[in-house]
Design a protein around this motif. Structure first.
Motif, PDB file in Angstrom:
ATOM      1  N   SER A  76      66.301 -32.920 -93.000  1.00  0.00           N
ATOM      2  CA  SER A  76      67.620 -33.311 -92.411  1.00  0.00           C
ATOM      3  C   SER A  76      67.677 -34.434 -91.573  1.00  0.00           C
ATOM      4  O   SER A  76      66.602 -34.781 -91.056  1.00  0.00           O
ATOM      5  N   ARG A  77      68.681 -35.060 -91.573  1.00  0.00           N
ATOM      6  CA  ARG A  77      68.748 -36.300 -90.946  1.00  0.00           C
ATOM      7  C   ARG A  77      69.150 -35.825 -89.421  1.00  0.00           C
ATOM      8  O   ARG A  77      69.217 -36.832 -88.450  1.00  0.00           O
ATOM      9  N   ILE A  78      69.497 -34.730 -89.140  1.00  0.00           N
ATOM     10  CA  ILE A  78      70.054 -34.289 -87.879  1.00  0.00           C
ATOM     11  C   ILE A  78      69.136 -33.103 -87.376  1.00  0.00           C
ATOM     12  O   ILE A  78      68.217 -32.415 -88.158  1.00  0.00           O
ATOM     13  N   GLY A  79      69.183 -32.679 -86.208  1.00  0.00           N
ATOM     14  CA  GLY A  79      68.373 -31.652 -85.527  1.00  0.00           C
ATOM     15  C   GLY A  79      67.181 -31.779 -84.724  1.00  0.00           C
ATOM     16  O   GLY A  79      66.513 -32.955 -85.233  1.00  0.00           O
ATOM     17  N   ARG A 108      70.453 -33.372 -76.113  1.00  0.00           N
ATOM     18  CA  ARG A 108      71.249 -32.732 -76.086  1.00  0.00           C
ATOM     19  C   ARG A 108      71.952 -32.758 -77.578  1.00  0.00           C
ATOM     20  O   ARG A 108      72.863 -31.633 -78.008  1.00  0.00           O
ATOM     21  N   PHE A 109      72.030 -33.763 -78.376  1.00  0.00           N
ATOM     22  CA  PHE A 109      72.650 -33.962 -79.635  1.00  0.00           C
ATOM     23  C   PHE A 109      71.932 -33.265 -80.481  1.00  0.00           C
ATOM     24  O   PHE A 109      72.187 -33.007 -81.788  1.00  0.00           O
ATOM     25  N   ASP A 110      70.653 -32.702 -80.406  1.00  0.00           N
ATOM     26  CA  ASP A 110      70.057 -31.810 -81.594  1.00  0.00           C
ATOM     27  C   ASP A 110      70.225 -30.362 -81.471  1.00  0.00           C
ATOM     28  O   ASP A 110      69.952 -29.673 -82.612  1.00  0.00           O
ATOM     29  N   ALA A 111      70.596 -29.773 -80.262  1.00  0.00           N
ATOM     30  CA  ALA A 111      71.074 -28.497 -80.376  1.00  0.00           C
ATOM     31  C   ALA A 111      71.894 -27.942 -81.322  1.00  0.00           C
ATOM     32  O   ALA A 111      71.472 -26.858 -81.889  1.00  0.00           O
ATOM     33  N   PRO A 113      72.925 -28.987 -84.068  1.00  0.00           N
ATOM     34  CA  PRO A 113      72.477 -28.884 -85.481  1.00  0.00           C
ATOM     35  C   PRO A 113      71.608 -27.915 -85.793  1.00  0.00           C
ATOM     36  O   PRO A 113      71.291 -27.331 -86.922  1.00  0.00           O
ATOM     37  N   LEU A 114      70.590 -27.858 -84.604  1.00  0.00           N
ATOM     38  CA  LEU A 114      69.496 -26.962 -84.872  1.00  0.00           C
ATOM     39  C   LEU A 114      69.915 -25.444 -85.022  1.00  0.00           C
ATOM     40  O   LEU A 114      69.598 -24.541 -85.697  1.00  0.00           O
ATOM     41  N   PHE A 115      71.091 -25.069 -84.181  1.00  0.00           N
ATOM     42  CA  PHE A 115      71.715 -23.840 -84.146  1.00  0.00           C
ATOM     43  C   PHE A 115      72.006 -23.429 -85.673  1.00  0.00           C
ATOM     44  O   PHE A 115      71.890 -22.162 -86.086  1.00  0.00           O
ATOM     45  N   TYR A 116      72.980 -24.222 -86.350  1.00  0.00           N
ATOM     46  CA  TYR A 116      73.545 -24.002 -87.630  1.00  0.00           C
ATOM     47  C   TYR A 116      72.254 -24.098 -88.582  1.00  0.00           C
ATOM     48  O   TYR A 116      72.416 -23.245 -89.654  1.00  0.00           O
ATOM     49  N   GLN A 117      71.281 -24.772 -88.480  1.00  0.00           N
ATOM     50  CA  GLN A 117      70.146 -24.794 -89.261  1.00  0.00           C
ATOM     51  C   GLN A 117      69.277 -23.433 -89.069  1.00  0.00           C
ATOM     52  O   GLN A 117      69.170 -22.750 -90.362  1.00  0.00           O
ATOM     53  N   LEU A 118      69.084 -22.840 -88.058  1.00  0.00           N
ATOM     54  CA  LEU A 118      68.571 -21.567 -87.829  1.00  0.00           C
ATOM     55  C   LEU A 118      69.514 -20.425 -88.311  1.00  0.00           C
ATOM     56  O   LEU A 118      69.221 -19.544 -89.188  1.00  0.00           O
ATOM     57  N   VAL A 119      70.959 -20.336 -88.297  1.00  0.00           N
ATOM     58  CA  VAL A 119      71.637 -19.358 -88.767  1.00  0.00           C
ATOM     59  C   VAL A 119      71.835 -19.519 -90.175  1.00  0.00           C
ATOM     60  O   VAL A 119      71.707 -18.455 -90.765  1.00  0.00           O
ATOM     61  N   ARG A 120      71.784 -20.718 -90.855  1.00  0.00           N
ATOM     62  CA  ARG A 120      71.927 -20.864 -92.272  1.00  0.00           C
ATOM     63  C   ARG A 120      70.660 -20.332 -92.934  1.00  0.00           C
ATOM     64  O   ARG A 120      70.494 -19.598 -93.882  1.00  0.00           O
ATOM     65  N   ILE A 130      65.827 -15.317 -81.900  1.00  0.00           N
ATOM     66  CA  ILE A 130      65.482 -16.640 -81.705  1.00  0.00           C
ATOM     67  C   ILE A 130      65.929 -17.342 -80.612  1.00  0.00           C
ATOM     68  O   ILE A 130      64.947 -17.873 -79.735  1.00  0.00           O
ATOM     69  N   LEU A 131      67.248 -17.259 -80.256  1.00  0.00           N
ATOM     70  CA  LEU A 131      67.832 -17.849 -79.151  1.00  0.00           C
ATOM     71  C   LEU A 131      67.373 -17.390 -77.721  1.00  0.00           C
ATOM     72  O   LEU A 131      66.970 -17.945 -76.775  1.00  0.00           O
TER      73      LEU A 131
END
Length: 237
Positions: A76-79, A108-111, A113-120, A130-131
């Motif tokens: 991914s480009r983000i996260g 702070r900009f990575d948090a 996108p990482l959350f959405y990646q984990l949920v997905r 995990i959180l």
């Protein structure tokens, strides 16, 4: 200790990454470059091996599932795990050594996108565990401040260890002024107390221990030392 709704997987040493020499019909020259999205299949086993005990505790799954998530996140480009944070040494265009570089002013900009990646990848229920474990790990391994550059996911393929690739990659990043990410930042990293080999390497590269304490929020085997790169002496005018 923070509760964990879902138990982490039993920790077991990682199986080696795919054979490097079988994939390198012509190793070619050693090159240093920024990672790319297409590197993700090779980077996932390396990044996992760099901190496999932490990944199994944090993600609560075993190696195959950890690497599957990492491969998606690295592409991914983000996260937090994006290829854009990573730099590699390559042989035959295959990454053989990797360093993640994290600017403390941008974390702070990575948090989100990482959350959405984990949920997905894992679903809501598993991500909640995990959180909670991430909060526990945050006490042991605090995020870099705005005045720090964090090096993470440092690893070299086992078939080419001992050749100085990691040291050369770090030196290249320093020469290109990518480490530290900003001139006013100190360079830090975290290393497990049990990883004496890595500690010795980091000391040879100029790092010194700045913090060492057990933390009640994580298993004893995840206790870490924080190390900081000694500032180079200023040349006299």
């Amino acid at each position: 200790m923070l509760p964990s709704p879902e138990p982490a997987a039993d920790a077991s040493p990682p199986t080696p990454p795919p054979s490097l020499m079988r994939s390198l019909s012509d190793p070619g020259l050693l090159l240093f470059r920024r990672a790319r999205a297409e590197d993700a299949p090779w980077l996932a086993p390396l990044v996992y091996a760099s901190a496999w005990e932490e990944f199994q505790f944090l993600l609560g799954v075993k190696q195959a599932d950890c690497e599957a998530f990492l491969q998606t996140a690295l592409a991914s480009r983000i996260g937090h795990f994006s290829w854009r944070h990573h730099h590699v040494a390559v042989m035959g265009d295959i990454p053989v050594s990797v360093i993640g570089v994290y600017d403390g002013r941008k974390g702070r900009f990575d948090a989100l996108p990482l959350f959405y990646q984990l949920v997905r990848h894992f679903g809501w229920r598993h991500t909640s565990g995990i959180l909670l474990r991430a909060l526990a790990m945050q006490h042991a391994m605090p995020a870099p401040t705005r005045y720090q550059t964090l090096l993470a996911h440092c690893a070299t393929h086992p078939e080419v260890r001992g050749l100085g690739l990691f040291s050369a990659l770090l030196a290249q990043l320093q020469q290109e002024q990518r480490v530290p990410a900003r001139r006013d930042q100190a360079v830090i990293l975290d290393v497990l107390n049990s990883n004496v080999r890595a500690q010795a390497l980091y000391r040879r590269l100029g790092f010194a221990i700045t913090r060492e304490r057990p933390d009640e929020g994580v298993p004893l085997q995840l206790a870490v030392k924080r190390m900081q790169l000694k500032a180079a002496p200023r040349s006299k005018a």
